[in-house]
Enzyme design. Structure first.
Site, PDB file in Angstrom:
ATOM      1  N   SER A  95      10.194  32.544 -81.388  1.00 37.92           N
ATOM      2  CA  SER A  95       9.851  33.933 -81.101  1.00 37.92           C
ATOM      3  C   SER A  95       8.348  34.213 -81.231  1.00 37.92           C
ATOM      4  O   SER A  95       7.552  33.635 -80.511  1.00 37.92           O
ATOM      5  CB  SER A  95      10.682  34.837 -82.015  1.00 37.92           C
ATOM      6  OG  SER A  95      10.521  36.172 -81.662  1.00 37.92           O
ATOM      7  N   ASP A 238       6.208  39.061 -76.797  1.00 36.14           N
ATOM      8  CA  ASP A 238       6.096  38.020 -77.815  1.00 36.14           C
ATOM      9  C   ASP A 238       6.474  36.675 -77.150  1.00 36.14           C
ATOM     10  O   ASP A 238       6.714  36.634 -75.944  1.00 36.14           O
ATOM     11  CB  ASP A 238       6.968  38.346 -79.045  1.00 36.14           C
ATOM     12  CG  ASP A 238       8.459  38.168 -78.777  1.00 36.14           C
ATOM     13  OD1 ASP A 238       8.877  38.345 -77.626  1.00 36.14           O
ATOM     14  OD2 ASP A 238       9.201  37.845 -79.733  1.00 36.14           O
ATOM     15  N   ASP A 240       9.059  34.674 -76.934  1.00 34.56           N
ATOM     16  CA  ASP A 240      10.308  34.456 -76.199  1.00 34.56           C
ATOM     17  C   ASP A 240      10.746  35.693 -75.426  1.00 34.56           C
ATOM     18  O   ASP A 240      11.869  35.747 -74.911  1.00 34.56           O
ATOM     19  CB  ASP A 240      11.423  33.965 -77.132  1.00 34.56           C
ATOM     20  CG  ASP A 240      11.852  35.019 -78.138  1.00 34.56           C
ATOM     21  OD1 ASP A 240      11.015  35.871 -78.491  1.00 34.56           O
ATOM     22  OD2 ASP A 240      13.014  34.996 -78.578  1.00 34.56           O
ATOM     23  N   ASP A 242      11.789  38.660 -75.915  1.00 33.16           N
ATOM     24  CA  ASP A 242      12.841  39.638 -76.201  1.00 33.16           C
ATOM     25  C   ASP A 242      12.198  40.956 -76.630  1.00 33.16           C
ATOM     26  O   ASP A 242      12.830  41.996 -76.599  1.00 33.16           O
ATOM     27  CB  ASP A 242      13.856  39.132 -77.249  1.00 33.16           C
ATOM     28  CG  ASP A 242      13.228  38.728 -78.551  1.00 33.16           C
ATOM     29  OD1 ASP A 242      11.997  38.553 -78.609  1.00 33.16           O
ATOM     30  OD2 ASP A 242      13.968  38.590 -79.542  1.00 33.16           O
TER      31      ASP A 242
HETATM   32 MG    MG Z   1      11.162  37.321 -80.041  1.00 35.45          MG
END
Ligand code: MG
Length: 448
Positions: A95, A238, A240, A242
């Site tokens: 992440s 960020d 990844d 999400d």
């Molecule tokens: Mg993330």
């Protein structure tokens, strides 16, 4: 022993997060699934991603699971894919953590983050070392599916008023920070008729542009470019993707708590129903819920807790004050690209992003942390003290103490022996006063 934290297993790649670990977690998952079913496995843009993904694939195949390698993709893209095409997912991602990290996150068959009790079962199998390894002729089938991101974007576009967005021909600056979102956000915006200017939009696990955490101080170039090019707004992911954060048309960073409240307000204009957020979120959420006459559910910190509660109460919207927004009609997980598409939909009605942020009540925050010798004991003594004082509290995660004009949350960290203390009030002085009250309670309880 515990392997899974709030966000899967995390650590330094090739030190703690090794190929052996990835093989055995995948084997544990295969054992847990009774050597039956299909698992989709993908990774973010980190250097160690392919290494760990290959290991996880090998482990899953060895226990007889069929594997679909979905390549490099944002976590929400893999989650969307799992819901449609697989019985589980493994995402290799750390992440927002710094470049040397990586991690392993499991996804349930419905595309949500793996439930906590399932993770505990998998930990048990992992530490027992007893895996259901199958005979040579029962090892799983393997195929790659490079369509994961296209499929994801197609479905985001379907979930918003694409025609209204295209008519506005927005100009947007994106900073995907060389993360997995580099493969999705710029393409999504182009498909929605936007003129797109990109920063750090090549996937690169050395993260040469900025750290994967989109903090305001690392987004100065994004702000500058928004101002210089007269863009409608700036957006940054960020690692990844999400999560997403924004700057308005003046290059001003939009506080994530303001973003959450603003989006809640918008979603509630279309449909009335419960909304969900963790106890760490701002009072702004409570204000919006009250104004709209809907119920607000507070949960423990962690997006999985928010998502599960949303499913339980059939929520209209939910999210965290860190740019993690969950649109339940699309999917029950944080989804940065979906949030960006929704922002475009809102702006397509003729407002500027700065107008929208002005509609949210102003609050001030203060935070600190303090080490603890005895997390459980201190927490217990703080709880006892607050109830003996007759204070209005919420103990779903740590202790949140409500005052007439603000609140303070005392919460043990999930990863270090420290307490985090957050406070919020309508004046900065008062927020600091409440923070100090919380700190004093912890210090007194530590002495006791
Ligand atoms: Mg993330």
């Amino acid at each position: 022993m515990e392997l899974f934290g709030t966000n899967g297993v995390r650590g330094i790649a090739n030190e703690f997060i090794t190929p052996e670990l990835a093989v055995n977690i995948a084997k544990s998952l295969g054992t847990y699934m009774g050597s039956k079913g299909t698992v989709a496995i993908g990774c973010d843009s980190r250097i160690s991603g392919q290494m760990l993904k290959s290991a996880a694939i090998a482990g899953a195949l060895a226990t007889g699971l069929d594997v679909i390698d979905v390549g490099v993709a944002p976590t929400p893209s893999i989650q969307y894919y799992v819901r449609e095409y697989a019985d589980a997912g493994i995402v290799i991602t750390a992440s927002h953590n710094p470049r040397e990290y990586n991690g392993i996150k499991l996804i349930a068959g419905d595309g949500t983050e793996f439930p906590r009790d399932g993770e505990r079962e998998i930990e048990k199998i992992y530490f027992s070392g007893k895996f259901s390894t199958v005979s040579w002729d029962k090892t799983g089938n393997f195929r790659a599916d490079p369509s994961v991101n296209d499929y994801y974007l197609k479905n985001i576009i379907r979930a918003v008023d694409a025609e209204a967005i295209r008519n506005r021909k927005f100009k947007v600056v994106v900073d995907t920070g060389c993360g997995a979102g580099s493969l999705t956000l710029p393409f999504l915006l182009r498909k929605l008729g936007c003129e797109v200017l990109t920063l750090g939009a090549q996937p690169d696990g050395t993260f040469p542009w900025r750290n994967p955490e989109p903090l305001p101080e690392t987004l100065t170039e994004l702000s500058d470019l928004v101002i210089k090019t007269g863009a409608d707004f700036g957006a940054a992911h960020d690692g990844d993707a999400d999560r997403i954060v924004f700057t308005d048309e003046n290059g001003e960073f939009v506080n994530e708590e303001v973003l959450l409240a603003m989006m809640t307000k918008y979603m509630l204009e279309y449909e009335k129903g419960p909304v969900v957020t963790p106890v760490s979120s701002s009072q702004r959420m409570a204000d919006v819920a009250k104004e709209k006459g809907v119920e607000l559910h507070w949960t423990a910190v962690g997006s999985i807790n928010v998502a599960r509660k949303m499913m339980e109460v059939n929520a209209v919207f939910g999210g965290e004050g860190n740019g993690g927004l969950i649109f339940p009609k699309h999917q029950y997980c944080r989804d940065g690209a979906m949030a960006c598409a929704k922002i475009l939909e809102i702006l397509a009605r003729g407002k500027k992003l700065s107008d929208l942020t002005k509609n949210v009540t102003v609050y001030f925050n203060a935070k600190t942390k303090t080490p603890s010798r005895d997390i459980a004991g201190t927490m217990e003594r703080v709880r006892h003290k607050t109830s003996s004082l007759g204070l209005k509290t919420d103990t779903i995660d740590g202790v949140k103490i409500w005052y007439d004009d603000g609140w303070v949350l005392i919460r043990p960290s999930g990863t270090e022996p420290i307490f985090r203390i957050f406070a919020e009030a309508k004046k900065q002085e008062r927020a600091e006063e409440l923070m100090n009250k919380g700190l004093e309670m912890v210090l007194n309880a530590e002495k006791a």
